[in-house]
Motif scaffolding. Structure first.
Motif, PDB file in Angstrom:
ATOM      1  N   ALA A 191       0.832  -1.208   0.000  1.00  0.00           N
ATOM      2  CA  ALA A 191       0.000   0.000   0.000  1.00  0.00           C
ATOM      3  C   ALA A 191       0.865   1.256   0.000  1.00  0.00           C
ATOM      4  O   ALA A 191       0.590   2.226  -0.715  1.00  0.00           O
ATOM      5  N   VAL A 199      -6.278   4.257   4.657  1.00  0.00           N
ATOM      6  CA  VAL A 199      -6.488   2.816   4.592  1.00  0.00           C
ATOM      7  C   VAL A 199      -7.541   2.457   5.634  1.00  0.00           C
ATOM      8  O   VAL A 199      -7.448   2.884   6.786  1.00  0.00           O
ATOM      9  N   ALA A 232      -3.934   4.134   8.633  1.00  0.00           N
ATOM     10  CA  ALA A 232      -5.039   3.180   8.685  1.00  0.00           C
ATOM     11  C   ALA A 232      -5.935   3.421   9.890  1.00  0.00           C
ATOM     12  O   ALA A 232      -5.497   3.900  10.939  1.00  0.00           O
TER      13      ALA A 232
END
Length: 308
Positions: A191, A199, A232
């Motif tokens: 990623a 994320v 994230a």
């Protein structure tokens, strides 16, 4: 509405009006966790169905009737980039409405230049990354045989270089399949290579296509999120305060047929109690169009005949 559904209440995207660009269920993948059930036959063939002119006509009618949303979203009963002209929805929305546009894609066709060009017309694009190599891609997503994981990643990198909007990534976590620390470290490293803006770690909260898939505990999701260097977060439930225009019975059915939702969220969106939303859904349940079911301790409304 034949092609529109919602607006769907979303924590990340507010009120999201869905635009269904596929015939249920048309997809490049047969993901084990899909809330819409199995894909009977995966495909990578792009089509012109349904006609964009009919979709735009429905959008015009919805707006004329006072429809309001934060996003017009290409999503629905399969992979929206399988429609050859999905970009026309974004182009029209940008020119004719005050709404932002969102593409919810599994990303499998991003190795194609024309798909990337049309995706770049959206304000926000969300793609998927649940694996770290071809073997894990096949284990989690059960793709069409022609799809190659490395080519999809190359497509993501090329798209990031040309796209100035917001790029989000969803990582679906399945215990025993991709939740080991080393596995998520590899996903996080991939990623990072195409620099998403955010994320989201997600897990099963609705009945999945594969009955063996179980939800990942939120505590473990939080630990895994730390591996993404601050980008994230753990997906939450749809907000119970996301109120919008009350949906008609037909609109409610069109929504939950494509996007099963907890009764609490449907009630909040409609500005009523759970008892009242049950009463509104009762005729739809009686005719067999939708059903109520329990999952994870919550009552959901969803399609009556899950594709299993």
């Amino acid at each position: 509405m034949k092609y529109l559904f919602g607006p769907v209440p979303s924590r990340r995207y507010g009120r999201s009006l869905g635009v269904d660009l596929t015939v249920p269920k048309t997809c490049t993948l047969n993901c084990r966790f899909c809330q819409l059930g199995p894909t009977r036959q995966t495909t990578v063939e792009r089509t012109d169905t349904p006609p964009v002119s009919e979709i735009l006509s429905e959008l015009r009618g919805w707006i004329a009737a006072g429809g309001e949303a934060d996003f017009v979203t290409a999503s629905g009963s399969g992979e929206p980039t399988l429609h050859r002209h999905f970009g026309e929805i974004f182009r029209w929305t940008r020119g004719e409405t005050p709404f932002s546009t969102l593409l919810l894609s599994n990303g499998t066709l991003f190795d194609r230049r024309d798909v990337r060009a049309d995706a770049a017309l959206a304000d926000v694009v969300k793609v998927s990354l649940h694996a770290w190599d071809q073997a894990s891609f096949e284990a989690v997503n059960r793709p069409h045989p022609s799809l190659r994981f490395d080519a999809i990643l190359d497509g993501y990198r090329a798209f990031r270089q040309m796209f100035g909007g917001r790029l989000d990534v969803e990582v679906f976590v399945i215990p025993g399949v991709n939740d080991a620390t080393w596995q998520m470290e590899r996903i996080a490293a991939l990623a990072k290579g195409f620099a998403p803006d955010s994320v989201t770690l997600n897990t099963a909260v609705r009945p999945p296509a594969d009955d063996s898939v179980r939800p990942c505990p939120r505590e473990r999701l939080a630990e895994l999120a730390d591996l993404f260097e601050g980008k994230a977060h753990v997906s939450g439930n749809e907000p119970k305060s996301a109120k919008g225009k009350a949906l008609t019975a037909d609109e409610l059915a069109g929504l939950v047929e494509r996007h099963p939702l907890p009764l609490a969220d449907l009630a909040a969106q409609s500005g009523c109690t759970e008892s009242e939303i049950r009463d509104r859904l009762a005729p739809l349940c009686a005719t067999g169009r939708i059903r109520l079911f329990e999952s994870g301790g919550r009552i959901f409304a969803g399609p009556n005949e899950p594709s299993r």
